[in-house]
Design an enzyme around this catalytic site. Sequence first.
Site, mmCIF file in Angstrom:
data_model
loop_
_atom_site.group_PDB
_atom_site.id
_atom_site.type_symbol
_atom_site.label_atom_id
_atom_site.label_comp_id
_atom_site.label_asym_id
_atom_site.label_seq_id
_atom_site.Cartn_x
_atom_site.Cartn_y
_atom_site.Cartn_z
ATOM 1 N N TYR A 135 0.830 -1.212 0.000
ATOM 2 C CA TYR A 135 0.000 0.000 0.000
ATOM 3 C C TYR A 135 0.867 1.266 0.000
ATOM 4 C CZ TYR A 135 -3.897 -3.088 1.392
ATOM 5 O OH TYR A 135 -4.845 -4.078 1.460
ATOM 6 N N LYS A 185 4.989 -14.559 1.123
ATOM 7 C CA LYS A 185 4.654 -15.417 -0.016
ATOM 8 C C LYS A 185 5.954 -15.512 -0.800
ATOM 9 C CE LYS A 185 1.869 -17.686 -2.739
ATOM 10 N NZ LYS A 185 1.320 -19.008 -2.400
ATOM 11 N N ASP A 218 -1.216 -17.928 2.127
ATOM 12 C CA ASP A 218 -2.373 -18.782 1.825
ATOM 13 C C ASP A 218 -2.494 -19.915 2.848
ATOM 14 O OD1 ASP A 218 0.032 -19.614 0.745
ATOM 15 O OD2 ASP A 218 -0.762 -20.132 -1.229
ATOM 16 N N ASP A 242 -3.980 -6.920 6.274
ATOM 17 C CA ASP A 242 -5.330 -6.404 6.059
ATOM 18 C C ASP A 242 -6.305 -7.562 5.875
ATOM 19 O OD1 ASP A 242 -7.495 -4.834 5.471
ATOM 20 O OD2 ASP A 242 -6.702 -4.014 3.609
ATOM 21 N N ASP A 246 -9.149 -9.530 8.658
ATOM 22 C CA ASP A 246 -10.591 -9.681 8.427
ATOM 23 C C ASP A 246 -11.037 -11.117 8.687
ATOM 24 O OD1 ASP A 246 -10.867 -7.002 7.772
ATOM 25 O OD2 ASP A 246 -12.222 -7.419 6.105
#
Length: 350
Positions: A135, A185, A218, A242, A246
């Site tokens: 971001y 990742k 993942d 982020d 959630d």
Amino acid sequence: MTDINIAIIPGDGIGVEVTAAAWEVSLAAAATCNIGLSATTFPWSCDHYLKTGAMMPANGIETLRSYDAILLGAIGWPAKVSDDVSLHELLLRIRKEFDLYANVRPHKLLPGVTGPLRAENIDILCIRENTEGEYSGAGGRVHRATANEVAIETAVFTRQGVERILRYGFEMARKRRKQLASVTKSNAQRHSMVFWDDVTRQMSVEYPDVEVRSYHVDALAARMVMFPETLDVIVASNLFGDILSDIGAAIQGGLGFAASANIDPTGRSPSMFEPVHGSAPDIAGKDAANPIAAIWSAAMMFEHLGQPELAARIMATVERVCARGIGVGSAGSSQGTHYITNEILLEIAR
Ligand code: NAI
Ligand code: MG
């Protein structure tokens, strides 16, 4: 007698209702701990924008700087002001100007709350890098509206940025169950994510008491759903954190319970504490918002301000009330903001 001075920004919609509840509970709990609390409430919101043409005054950041911390409700009312304006000119400006680089979210299943999973012992602390990474805003778009159009969004990882968020993660793990899950990742992203893994390994030498494991994002997302009780502290980049937080909010019972902190661990700037949820225009003004996420955020604020007794007092009370079935239910509750708040106030007085 300790004195703490807070800037409250209720913002829009249910932000106003839940910060009022959180402050009322804070005052009642502080009185039992011999702590003096004072606050100034700032009306910065979408209505303020419609009246003045700005989400906050030009000296807003300087004004906030003199407070010990900021308690924020929620910002945004899309029918009045476009979300990208309200978010960028207030919330993101505070996060950026104060360099609040650690976004911290506790995903704990409170007693009495039934989340969507069978697991009962969920107690995860998710730490998200809040200033750079995916971001960073670096990038551009060229050849607009042609067949050759190109959009590039560059993730930026600096040694300073990665080290400081990992250090915060190690320190938090040391205060908890001493397990740190570092998320990347690195099989697919060979530069930034391998760098993150390298820094994790280098820093782990300083924390021999913390058991650190690197996960691919993942796999960790699946682990949060399948075996959440095996996770303690998670530290992740801006984008990964982020999304994972959630999942965390979902498995702890929904937005009515998801609290958060935006922290400057150096203590140079005031840190900001806010529920994860937004202004909820669909239920605003109906006394229907669950105030627990905001009350929990206030407890995190007192913990950060060196008042663990006050923080624990608030959370122990919330847990006893939830255990009686109050405030629990999907994404909050139909019991009402005032009812839940009053039950918590009565429990403090008991
Ligand atoms: P939202 O979080 O406001 O609401 C999503 C859904 O969850 C709604 O159905 C709402 O009624 C419910 N909900 C949220 N908090 C609840 C609570 N405490 N108790 C019971 N139910 C609750 O997200 P939405 O609708 O996407 O966004 C509304 C506005 O809030 C937008 O302007 C958005 O940009 C802004 N927003 C601001 C945030 C912030 O200030 N940090 C975070 C998220 C959204
Ligand atoms: Mg999010």
